[in-house]
Design a protein around this motif. Structure first.
Motif, short mmCIF file in Angstrom:
data_model
loop_
_atom_site.label_atom_id
_atom_site.label_comp_id
_atom_site.label_asym_id
_atom_site.label_seq_id
_atom_site.Cartn_x
_atom_site.Cartn_y
_atom_site.Cartn_z
N LEU A 18 0.84 -1.20 0.00
CA LEU A 18 0.00 0.00 0.00
C LEU A 18 0.87 1.25 0.00
CD1 LEU A 18 -2.98 -0.66 2.47
CD2 LEU A 18 -2.84 -1.03 0.00
N THR A 19 0.46 2.21 -0.75
CA THR A 19 1.23 3.46 -0.83
C THR A 19 0.77 4.47 0.23
OG1 THR A 19 -0.36 4.30 -2.44
CG2 THR A 19 1.62 3.24 -3.33
N ARG A 20 -0.19 4.10 1.04
CA ARG A 20 -0.73 4.99 2.08
C ARG A 20 -1.40 4.14 3.15
NH1 ARG A 20 -2.73 8.59 -1.62
NH2 ARG A 20 -1.34 7.48 -3.03
N ASP A 21 -1.90 4.79 4.20
CA ASP A 21 -2.62 4.07 5.25
C ASP A 21 -3.78 3.31 4.63
OD1 ASP A 21 -0.96 5.23 7.02
OD2 ASP A 21 -2.43 6.72 7.75
N LYS A 22 -4.11 2.16 5.22
CA LYS A 22 -5.22 1.36 4.65
C LYS A 22 -6.52 2.16 4.62
CE LYS A 22 -6.57 -0.76 9.01
NZ LYS A 22 -6.87 -1.94 9.79
N GLN A 23 -6.73 3.03 5.61
CA GLN A 23 -7.96 3.84 5.66
C GLN A 23 -8.06 4.78 4.47
OE1 GLN A 23 -5.97 3.29 8.20
NE2 GLN A 23 -7.16 2.77 10.03
N ARG A 24 -6.92 5.11 3.86
CA ARG A 24 -6.92 6.03 2.71
C ARG A 24 -6.68 5.28 1.40
NH1 ARG A 24 -9.47 9.74 4.89
NH2 ARG A 24 -8.54 11.69 5.55
N ALA A 25 -6.74 3.95 1.46
CA ALA A 25 -6.45 3.16 0.26
C ALA A 25 -7.70 2.52 -0.35
CB ALA A 25 -5.44 2.06 0.60
N VAL A 26 -8.80 2.54 0.40
CA VAL A 26 -10.00 1.81 -0.04
C VAL A 26 -10.88 2.71 -0.89
CG1 VAL A 26 -12.05 0.57 0.75
CG2 VAL A 26 -9.90 0.34 2.01
N ASN A 27 -11.22 2.23 -2.08
CA ASN A 27 -12.12 2.95 -2.98
C ASN A 27 -13.56 2.80 -2.49
OD1 ASN A 27 -14.19 2.49 -5.27
ND2 ASN A 27 -12.63 3.68 -6.33
N LYS A 28 -13.94 1.52 -2.19
CA LYS A 28 -15.30 1.30 -1.72
C LYS A 28 -15.41 -0.01 -0.97
CE LYS A 28 -17.22 -0.90 -5.83
NZ LYS A 28 -18.20 -0.77 -6.89
N ILE A 29 -16.49 -0.13 -0.21
CA ILE A 29 -16.83 -1.37 0.47
C ILE A 29 -18.19 -1.80 -0.06
CG2 ILE A 29 -17.33 -2.44 2.70
CD1 ILE A 29 -15.58 -0.41 4.06
N GLY A 30 -18.35 -3.08 -0.41
CA GLY A 30 -19.65 -3.54 -0.89
C GLY A 30 -19.72 -5.06 -0.84
N HIS A 31 -20.80 -5.68 -1.20
CA HIS A 31 -22.00 -5.09 -1.78
C HIS A 31 -23.26 -5.52 -1.01
CE1 HIS A 31 -19.19 -4.65 -5.27
NE2 HIS A 31 -19.86 -3.55 -5.43
N ALA A 32 -23.09 -6.05 0.22
CA ALA A 32 -24.27 -6.45 1.00
C ALA A 32 -24.31 -5.78 2.36
CB ALA A 32 -24.33 -7.97 1.15
N LEU A 33 -23.85 -4.55 2.40
CA LEU A 33 -23.90 -3.80 3.67
C LEU A 33 -25.34 -3.69 4.18
CD1 LEU A 33 -21.56 -0.88 2.56
CD2 LEU A 33 -21.13 -2.35 4.54
N HIS A 34 -26.26 -3.47 3.26
CA HIS A 34 -27.67 -3.27 3.65
C HIS A 34 -28.25 -4.48 4.34
CE1 HIS A 34 -27.70 -5.39 -0.15
NE2 HIS A 34 -28.98 -5.69 0.02
N GLU A 35 -27.71 -5.66 4.07
CA GLU A 35 -28.23 -6.90 4.63
C GLU A 35 -27.41 -7.31 5.87
OE1 GLU A 35 -30.44 -9.66 5.15
OE2 GLU A 35 -31.30 -8.72 3.41
N LEU A 36 -26.11 -7.23 5.76
CA LEU A 36 -25.24 -7.84 6.77
C LEU A 36 -24.78 -6.90 7.88
CD1 LEU A 36 -22.92 -9.93 4.40
CD2 LEU A 36 -24.90 -10.72 5.72
N ASP A 37 -24.72 -5.63 7.60
CA ASP A 37 -24.22 -4.72 8.63
C ASP A 37 -25.41 -4.06 9.35
OD1 ASP A 37 -21.58 -3.08 9.49
OD2 ASP A 37 -23.36 -1.79 9.52
N PRO A 38 -25.49 -4.20 10.66
CA PRO A 38 -26.67 -3.70 11.38
C PRO A 38 -26.91 -2.20 11.20
CG PRO A 38 -25.14 -4.82 12.88
CD PRO A 38 -24.52 -4.86 11.52
N VAL A 39 -25.85 -1.41 11.10
CA VAL A 39 -26.02 0.05 11.00
C VAL A 39 -26.58 0.43 9.63
CG1 VAL A 39 -24.87 2.28 11.24
CG2 VAL A 39 -24.11 0.34 12.64
N PHE A 40 -26.05 -0.19 8.58
CA PHE A 40 -26.54 0.10 7.23
C PHE A 40 -27.92 -0.55 7.01
CE2 PHE A 40 -22.12 1.16 6.82
CZ PHE A 40 -22.19 2.33 6.09
N ARG A 41 -28.12 -1.69 7.65
CA ARG A 41 -29.41 -2.37 7.55
C ARG A 41 -30.53 -1.48 8.11
NH1 ARG A 41 -30.97 -7.81 7.03
NH2 ARG A 41 -33.11 -7.93 7.71
#
Ligand SMILES: O=C(O)CCC(=O)C(=O)O
Ligand SMILES: [Fe+2]
Length: 301
Positions: free
Chosen positions: A100-123
């Motif tokens: 990684l050329t930077r911290d992992k927190q600054r390296a991620v383009n996106k997280i997907g694709h079942a947040l709406h189902e699996l993550d309680p906050v997004f759900r």
């Protein structure tokens, strides 16, 4: 008219006006200011940051989210992410030796694709939210709406990749996709806000008009409809047929957004088996409404 709490607080006439506006307006998007309150927006933002902190790069295949015609992401990590929570990296965040050329927190383009189902906050915001249900119910674009392809898109400072122009309506026949895009931070043209191709659904888009000029003569005035610059908590509904895109984020600020797509289900619409994202027996698409809408308005109207 300001809609602050979702459509259930509006009269039928006002809802119809919004529905008509989404179908007829020049760009076919509709911004609902303050759809999420401060606390709800903060919850999504905090959870997004936690997910970045929890990201384990050691067992990650270094899948990047790339969208050019020649180099489109398509490995198993991506293709099997429809029922998982997975991380996709920025193209420029990994060097040739796989570091990684930077911290992992600054390296991620996106997280997907079942947040709406699996993550309680997004759900909670997507499937267990009366305001969300009322939008799906009152707009009446879908009989039996389901959610799919939820993502947090981060638009990392300086390297947050562009999303080339596309429309979202390829999933079903007939086309029924409606994008639900929620700003978790303020968006401007500097940090990669969404933009829409004016009149992309019309054969003769209006780009200029013939007017009297101040000097006494006449001339053409370029019609520059300003792009939306959503505030945090705003919901932008994206009609499935409109071309939209976002630019690379060249600024020093992130542009977190939560987005998912809503489509209709059988027998009202057929899901194409060639779509990259396929429902699984363990996780069919997530229903939005407890009781289907009895009457609907065609999105092609
Ligand atoms: O957030 C972006 O930049 C693109 C989002 C998008 O294309 C969508 O939500 O359909
Ligand atoms: Fe899109």
């Amino acid at each position: 008219m300001v809609m602050s709490k979702g459509l259930e607080y509006l009269t039928r006439g006002q809802v119809d006006q919004y529905q008509a506006k989404l179908l007829a307006c020049y760009r076919r998007y509709l911004r609902i200011p303050g759809f999420l309150g401060n606390d709800e927006t903060d919850a999504l933002l905090t959870r997004s940051k936690q997910l970045l902190d929890e990201f384990n790069i050691d067992d990650h295949p270094l899948t990047k989210f790339t969208t050019s015609d020649k180099n489109h992401v398509g490995d198993d990590y991506f293709l099997n992410s429809g029922d998982k929570i997975r991380y996709f990296l920025e193209e420029d965040a990994v060097d040739s030796s796989g570091k990684l050329t930077r911290d992992k927190q600054r390296a991620v383009n996106k997280i997907g694709h079942a947040l709406h189902e699996l993550d309680p906050v997004f759900r909670k915001v997507t499937l267990e939210n009366e305001k969300m249900k009322s939008v799906a119910r009152d707009l009446r674009f879908h009989n039996d709406p389901v959610a799919l392809q939820s993502m947090v898109i981060f638009k990392q400072p300086q390297i947050g990749g562009a999303v080339p122009e596309h429309n979202d309506s390829y999933y079903t026949s007939p086309p029924t996709a409606l994008g639900f895009w929620i700003a978790l931070e303020k968006c401007t043209h500097l940090n990669g806000a969404l933009s829409f191709l004016p009149g992309s659904h019309l054969t003769t888009p209006i780009t200029k008009r013939f007017v009297r000029t101040t000097g006494g003569g006449t001339g053409f005035e370029h019609l520059d409809v300003p792009e939306p610059t959503p505030e945090r908590g705003d919901l932008v509904l994206i009609h499935g047929s409109v071309l939209h895109k976002s630019e690379r984020n060249t600024s020093a600020r992130t542009r977190y957004a939560y987005t998912f797509h809503m489509i209709d289900s059988p027998p009202y619409a057929t899901y194409d088996e060639k779509n990259w994202l396929q429902p699984t027996p363990a996780m069919p698409f997530s229903r939005i409404l407890d009781a289907p809408n009895k009457t609907t308005v065609s999105m092609a109207a």
